[in-house]
Design an enzyme around this catalytic site. Structure first.
Site, PDB file in Angstrom:
ATOM      1  CG  HIS A   1      -1.905   0.976   1.329  1.00  0.00           C
ATOM      2  ND1 HIS A   1      -1.770   2.285   1.396  1.00  0.00           N
ATOM      3  CD2 HIS A   1      -3.397   0.751   1.241  1.00  0.00           C
ATOM      4  CE1 HIS A   1      -2.785   3.001   1.424  1.00  0.00           C
ATOM      5  NE2 HIS A   1      -3.891   1.993   1.182  1.00  0.00           N
ATOM      6  NE  ARG A  30      -1.961   8.103  -2.365  1.00  0.00           N
ATOM      7  CZ  ARG A  30      -2.232   7.286  -2.879  1.00  0.00           C
ATOM      8  NH1 ARG A  30      -2.746   7.672  -4.291  1.00  0.00           N
ATOM      9  NH2 ARG A  30      -2.569   6.023  -2.673  1.00  0.00           N
TER      10      ARG A  30
END
Length: 584
Positions: free
Chosen positions: A239, A259
């Protein structure tokens, strides 16, 4: 200390692992009228399943009518770079709609649309909205539902048992040996069939989204030792964003929604560096690309003093952040006293999911050992070189159910039960040999292994690093028999930890020898010395163990697509636009 006494527990089917896959298996077995017993080594309410927050995939077409099992197959198979088992992918794509509806009716209480149908949202690399969810706690909702169902069916769950050995005679599995984590009391569990649902091995890396004492590769070691094969062990998903501080929770996930809501990645020079890696999509690039970018910035000296990069969302208002990212806002405030509306976070890639695992028949989850089955993250074949978010929860209920059905049929069809006093004696001896005074402590060796895997088998690898890592693992292995292990009636943590370490060493070695074999970059497997995907690499890496406990690597030709699957893939297009899509 030599102990040969044990309790005996008998059931038709023994399930090892009390997460989602294990519970779903056991439910199916009990429904078939057989006795089933579940063993776990951590509290049943806190299995790793709870960390799967984002959702579960099913091509229901509730929002996007064009969605279908064929498109789910396309997205999963192609995003896995074509090395997954096409039949396993097809089974998941076809069966997830009915089983997702079923578990919702059992009480998972997924989000609903106004018309009463299940709500669905986008996840990365899915063409359509097919991810069903319960807020940001879908895994917990599913686990609680399965636990309640198990309780209603009166299925016994012993979540204080550490399984040290599968009991096998003449390639037939007839049970397992375990010890009680509180009292060290041993139990021989006799069963017609055994199902392994023990999770992956991502805790082997220094930065990991797994928690302490979970995902140490014990299922891989048990199966290898028993005569099974492991497939795709080099395929470990990282990740892009895990916490770097404080050390005790290093690797804890920082959701990619940060994000998605406008978070910017910045290096120690103040540069928004994603423009160098994916100028079109920037921070909304795919998981593997962002992980590679973050990792490269760190190892090339453009990271933070703590070994991360900056993830900054402080340009957004505090109200916006608290509304959109409440969990992450609290997470940093509680663990670092950091207000992310005022200061950037520090993040680094974190080992997140084991896509390889035990080689199984995709239809009945049987292994090469008769009477032994495997489901969930411990089994390979579904995800290929990259896992799509939302597929892991679908995997546990679909293949957990199938393993339960297959084990039940096996139990009902056998004419006689295999037993072996010799196998039980060996299992005792394999515990006894570790209980002694020594010069080494297990925790430092575990930490040393985690550092080795992070440094030498991290996001980006090469032959030199991998070979050096293998050598260092062999060095730790030589210390295994000199570890100090002491137990009493109140504490046997050292005993559990040394078995964890033994499993981890073999799982780590299996990962590295597989990574050395694959001289290309494909999905989660990235080699700096072989940076391109090689279309001629039409195989899976397979690892087994010989009679001297040495690991052997071989290549298995990829499973061929059938006629229908070929037509589906030939007409397919991968989804490239991931804007507004979560990637958990």
């Amino acid at each position: 200390m030599s102990v040969k006494e044990h309790l005996t527990q008998i059931s038709n089917v023994l399930v090892i692992g009390c997460g989602g896959a294990g519970l779903r298996s056991a439910i199916e077995i009990k429904k078939s009228g057989l006795d089933v017993c579940i063993l776990g080594k951590r509290p049943k309410t806190d299995a790793h399943t709870v960390l799967a927050a984002g959702g579960i995939n099913a091509a229901l077409g509730n929002l996007d009518k064009e969605d279908s099992w064929e498109q789910h197959f396309i997205d999963t198979f192609l995003e896995g770079y074509g090395i997954g088992d096409p039949l396993k992918v097809e089974i998941m794509a076809k069966e997830s709609p009915s089983l997702v509806k079923e578990i919702d009716k059992w009480g998972a209480n997924f989000a609903k649309l106004k018309n009463g149908e299940l709500d669905q949202r986008f996840f990365g690399a899915h063409k359509y909205r097919r991810t069903c969810f319960s807020g940001d706690f879908t895994g917990l909702s599913i686990l609680k539902t399965l636990l309640k169902k198990s309780d209603d069916l009166k299925i016994p769950i012993y979540d204080n048992q550490y399984v040290t050995e599968l009991l096998i005679r003449e390639n037939i599995c007839f049970g397992a040996m375990s010890f009680n984590l509180s009292t060290s009391e041993r139990t021989v569990h006799l069963a017609d069939a055994v199902i392994l649902c023990t999770g992956g091995h991502t805790r082997l890396w220094k930065k990991s989204s797994s928690r302490k004492n979970e995902n140490t590769g014990d299922g891989y070691y048990l199966s290898l030792k028993g005569g099974c094969e492991l497939i795709d062990m080099e395929m470990v998903q990282f990740h892009p964003s895990g916490m770097v501080l404080p050390e005790e929770i290093e690797g804890t996930l920082v959701t990619e929604a940060v994000r998605g809501e406008g978070g910017k990645l910045i290096n120690n020079k103040g540069e928004r560096f994603m423009k160098e890696y994916d100028p079109k999509r920037m921070e909304l690039s795919t998981r593997d690309r962002v992980a590679i970018a973050n990792y490269t910035e760190i190892i090339e000296g453009r990271g933070t003093n703590n070994g991360g990069v900056f993830l900054d969302i402080s340009h957004k208002s505090k109200e916006f952040i608290i509304e959109k990212l409440p969990s992450i806002y609290r997470q940093f405030l509680e663990t670092q006293m950091l207000d992310i509306s005022k200061s950037p976070m520090e993040v680094a890639p974190t080992a997140h999911y084991s896509m390889g695992g035990i080689l199984v028949n995709p239809e009945d989850l049987s292994t090469s050992v008769e009477g032994l089955f495997a489901a969930g993250e411990v089994a390979g074949g579904l995800h290929g070189a990259n896992r799509l978010g939302g597929n892991s929860l679908a995997e546990i209920i679909i293949f957990g159910r199938r393993a339960g059905i297959a084990a039940s049929k096996y139990s009902k069809n056998i004419d006689q039960q295999m037993r072996s006093n010799k196998a039980v004696a060996i299992a005792h001896e394999n515990i006894n040999k570790f209980i002694k005074n020594g010069n080494e402590l297990v925790r430092p060796l575990q930490n040393e292994l985690r550092l080795i895997m992070w440094k030498y088998c991290g996001v980006i690898k090469n032959e030199s690093l991998l070979s050096e890592g293998l050598s260092k693992i062999e060095n730790i292995k030589t210390k295994l028999n000199d570890v100090d292990v002491r137990i009493d009636q109140y504490n046997c943590e050292d005993l559990a930890l040394i078995f964890d370490l033994q499993s981890s060493l073999f799982s780590a070695k299996a990962t590295i020898v597989s990574a050395l074999q694959r001289n290309e970059s494909r999905g989660a497997h990235q080699r700096s010395d072989f940076p391109l995907l090689d279309p001629l690499f039409q195989f899976n890496c397979v690892v087994n163990m010989d009679d001297d406990n040495n690991l052997k690597i071989s290549k298995l030709p990829l499973k061929e697509l059938n006629k229908e699957q070929k037509i589906i893939v030939e007409n397919a297009k991968r989804e490239e636009d991931i804007r507004n899509k979560l990637l958990e």
